[in-house]
Design a protein around this motif. Structure first.
Motif, short mmCIF file in Angstrom:
data_model
loop_
_atom_site.label_atom_id
_atom_site.label_comp_id
_atom_site.label_asym_id
_atom_site.label_seq_id
_atom_site.Cartn_x
_atom_site.Cartn_y
_atom_site.Cartn_z
N ARG A 1 0.70 -1.20 -0.03
CA ARG A 1 0.24 0.31 -0.14
C ARG A 1 1.37 1.09 0.05
N LYS A 2 0.32 1.62 -1.41
CA LYS A 2 2.22 3.05 -1.22
C LYS A 2 1.47 4.10 -1.42
N PHE A 3 1.80 5.64 -0.80
CA PHE A 3 1.87 6.52 -0.55
C PHE A 3 0.89 7.57 -1.10
N VAL B 1 8.36 9.98 9.82
CA VAL B 1 7.34 10.39 8.85
C VAL B 1 6.70 11.39 9.00
N ALA B 2 6.30 11.96 10.54
CA ALA B 2 5.40 12.64 11.11
C ALA B 2 6.11 13.81 10.80
N ARG C 1 4.20 14.80 2.05
CA ARG C 1 4.68 13.35 1.42
C ARG C 1 4.90 12.86 2.43
N VAL C 2 5.81 11.79 1.44
CA VAL C 2 6.90 10.97 2.64
C VAL C 2 6.90 9.69 1.80
N THR C 3 8.51 8.96 1.64
CA THR C 3 8.81 7.87 0.57
C THR C 3 8.22 7.30 1.36
N ASN C 4 7.89 6.32 0.50
CA ASN C 4 7.43 4.44 0.98
C ASN C 4 8.25 3.91 1.64
#
Length: 103
Positions: free
Chosen positions: A44-46, A67-68, A76-79
């Motif tokens: 389940r990707k971003f 992540v936060a 955004r955040v990378t997978n």
């Protein structure tokens, strides 16, 4: 409702219901008091988060600051960061949980 506190960005959760039951994920968005968007960076990707009812999730008391922070700064955040946060949590757990993750 949940006995746990309010969900937070970057918080790790365990799916209790559905196809992904038992899998770990990270909260990447809070819709309202009942729903959050989660992703694990793998299946389940971003860009394709899963909308989940909080009743179907166990909120873990771990919040990934990487992540936060990324979500706060850029939205955004990378997978890779999502996968790293989950892997870091798993390796800090007793071996029974690591075996459960291995499926």
């Amino acid at each position: 409702m949940n006995q746990q506190g309010a969900p937070q960005l970057g918080q790790l959760v365990r799916n209790l219901r559905g196809r992904d039951a038992g899998k770990l994920a990270v909260i990447i968005g809070v819709e309202d008091e009942r729903f959050v968007n989660i992703a694990d960076g793998d299946k389940r990707k971003f860009d394709q988060p899963k909308k989940k009812n909080l009743l179907h999730l166990e909120l873990l008391d771990i919040i990934s600051e990487e992540v936060a922070g990324s979500l706060r700064e850029t939205g955004r955040v990378t997978n890779g960061k999502l996968r790293y946060a989950i892997a870091k949590y798993v390796e800090n757990q007793p071996s029974a949980e690591a075996q459960e993750k291995g499926e």
